[in-house]
Scaffold this motif. Structure first.
Motif, short mmCIF file in Angstrom:
data_model
loop_
_atom_site.label_atom_id
_atom_site.label_comp_id
_atom_site.label_asym_id
_atom_site.label_seq_id
_atom_site.Cartn_x
_atom_site.Cartn_y
_atom_site.Cartn_z
N ASN A 96 0.83 -0.95 -0.24
CA ASN A 96 0.24 0.02 -0.03
C ASN A 96 0.93 1.47 -0.08
O ASN A 96 2.18 1.74 0.44
CB ASN A 96 -0.72 0.14 0.84
N PHE A 97 0.16 2.38 -0.68
CA PHE A 97 1.44 3.49 -0.67
C PHE A 97 0.13 4.96 -0.58
O PHE A 97 -1.18 4.45 -1.35
CB PHE A 97 2.16 3.47 -1.90
N ILE A 98 1.30 5.86 -0.30
CA ILE A 98 0.68 7.60 -0.68
C ILE A 98 1.66 7.76 -1.02
O ILE A 98 3.33 7.66 -0.46
CB ILE A 98 -0.10 8.25 0.68
N VAL A 99 1.93 9.12 -1.68
CA VAL A 99 2.66 9.90 -2.48
C VAL A 99 2.59 11.55 -1.73
O VAL A 99 0.89 11.75 -2.57
CB VAL A 99 2.70 9.54 -4.43
N LEU A 100 3.31 12.05 -1.42
CA LEU A 100 3.36 12.82 -0.70
C LEU A 100 4.35 14.04 -1.25
O LEU A 100 5.07 13.57 -1.89
CB LEU A 100 2.99 12.59 0.74
N GLN A 101 4.15 15.20 -0.70
CA GLN A 101 4.91 16.34 -0.89
C GLN A 101 6.01 16.52 0.30
O GLN A 101 5.77 15.73 0.97
CB GLN A 101 4.17 17.50 -0.38
N HIS A 102 7.34 16.26 0.01
CA HIS A 102 8.51 15.91 0.33
C HIS A 102 8.75 17.45 1.21
O HIS A 102 9.11 18.27 0.62
CB HIS A 102 9.74 15.42 -0.21
N ILE A 103 8.92 17.03 3.01
CA ILE A 103 8.60 18.13 3.29
C ILE A 103 10.62 17.31 3.73
O ILE A 103 10.95 17.17 4.55
CB ILE A 103 8.39 17.88 5.00
N ASN A 104 11.24 19.08 3.32
CA ASN A 104 12.59 18.72 3.48
C ASN A 104 13.16 19.33 4.89
O ASN A 104 12.81 20.76 4.79
CB ASN A 104 13.50 19.25 2.58
N GLY A 105 13.59 19.02 6.43
CA GLY A 105 13.95 19.35 7.17
C GLY A 105 14.63 18.43 8.37
O GLY A 105 14.88 17.37 7.98
N TYR A 106 14.19 19.16 9.60
CA TYR A 106 15.25 18.29 10.77
C TYR A 106 14.10 18.03 11.22
O TYR A 106 13.04 18.58 11.88
CB TYR A 106 16.08 19.38 11.14
N ASP A 107 13.92 16.59 12.33
CA ASP A 107 13.03 16.37 12.97
C ASP A 107 13.66 17.50 14.14
O ASP A 107 14.40 17.33 14.51
CB ASP A 107 14.09 15.23 13.81
N LEU A 108 12.63 18.06 15.08
CA LEU A 108 12.25 19.31 15.75
C LEU A 108 12.65 18.63 17.03
O LEU A 108 14.23 19.41 17.73
CB LEU A 108 11.63 19.48 15.81
N VAL A 109 13.26 18.02 17.91
CA VAL A 109 13.13 17.19 18.75
C VAL A 109 15.52 17.16 18.43
O VAL A 109 16.15 17.64 19.34
CB VAL A 109 13.00 15.75 19.68
N GLU A 110 15.91 16.09 17.22
CA GLU A 110 16.46 15.98 17.10
C GLU A 110 17.66 17.22 16.64
O GLU A 110 19.05 17.50 17.38
CB GLU A 110 16.94 14.90 15.43
#
Length: 285
Positions: A96-110
């Motif tokens: 199963n799949f879903i195609v999404l806008q890719h959000i380029n960034g950082y995990d906020l906690v990391e």
């Protein structure tokens, strides 16, 4: 005469394993967090898009929820369904799949894990970033949805825009609905209570009776926001410590501690009521 070729390190660098689901191509994936139920990869043939896929999890609900949302800090969805996963042309498994806008960034906690948070400038920066969380959350709640799974990895810092983006709506529900699952360390008291009821629920009892006695709304997400903010400011988990944040970080203003206490209220009726109200409180510090 046989010519032998030796594969060098340089050759290895330019060789990529190719994966494909339907028309969507990607190189070897890497899950960004162990808590994720699904795999994620950035597409190489469709700019600025990614694909989530899982043999077990159906993404249709997430797709239709995202289609109802329209906010620059929430990804758009363009396709979903089921397809065959190929690795270098060899069939592996149906996904199963879903195609999404890719959000380029950082995990906020990391992002803040290696930074000095006992610094007034850093604390101010954190406050400003959490102000940007409020608008997409309020948009989601105005559409009568609850994310239900805000945790590290689902708040992404886009350094280019200086905004926090909300991602992964797999567990999102309609306000007043039944949870699909939880991440226990970032779950609200009412989510945990609902989970316990679901475990013990006799089959003859209807879900409607449960959702009327334990009602999840936007304040459920605000509790998770409080947990994440506490973790960033103290580098500790509230669920483990339950120590007032100013005792661990003297640079936290008293008003910010008051806000954290308001987010982490066990009693939903006493919790900060909305993301809009949270934005106002943070902006006034």
């Amino acid at each position: 005469m046989t010519t032998r070729y030796r594969i060098t390190d340089k050759d290895r660098k330019i060789y990529h394993v190719m994966y494909r689901i339907n028309k969507y191509q990607f190189n070897e994936f890497k899950c960004q967090a162990s808590l994720h139920k699904s795999n994620y990869a950035v597409l190489i043939n469709v700019p600025d898009k990614g694909i989530k896929y899982s043999p077990d999890f159906d993404f249709s609900e997430e797709y239709y929820i995202l289609k109802e949302l329209n906010h620059p800090q929430i990804p758009t969805a363009s396709d979903f369904g089921q397809g065959e996963l190929f690795r270098d042309g060899k069939f592996l498994i149906k996904q199963n799949f879903i195609v999404l806008q890719h959000i380029n960034g950082y995990d906020l906690v990391e992002y803040y894990s290696e930074k000095d948070v006992e610094n007034a400038v850093t604390v101010e920066e954190i406050i400003k970033l959490f102000i940007t969380v409020c608008d997409p959350l309020q948009h989601l709640h105005n559409k009568h949805y609850v994310h239900c799974d805000l945790k590290p990895g689902h708040l992404i810092l886009n350094q280019r825009t200086g905004l926090i983006h909300l991602i992964d709506f797999e567990l999102a529900i309609k306000r007043g609905g039944i949870i699909k699952g939880i991440s226990r360390e970032y779950a609200s008291p009412e989510q945990l209570q609902m989970l316990n009821y679901l475990k013990d629920l006799p089959r003859k009892v209807h879900y409607e009776a449960l959702s009327s006695s334990i009602r999840l709304d936007g304040r459920t997400d605000l509790y998770a926001v409080g947990l994440i903010l506490y973790q960033i400011l103290t580098k500790k988990l509230w669920q483990s410590e339950k120590i007032l944040p100013r005792k661990m970080n003297s640079q936290i203003p008293q008003r910010l501690e008051d806000i954290l206490n308001g987010l982490l209220e066990v009693n939903v009726a006493n919790r900060i009521p909305s993301a809009e109200e949270l934005k106002s409180l943070l902006s006034n510090i």
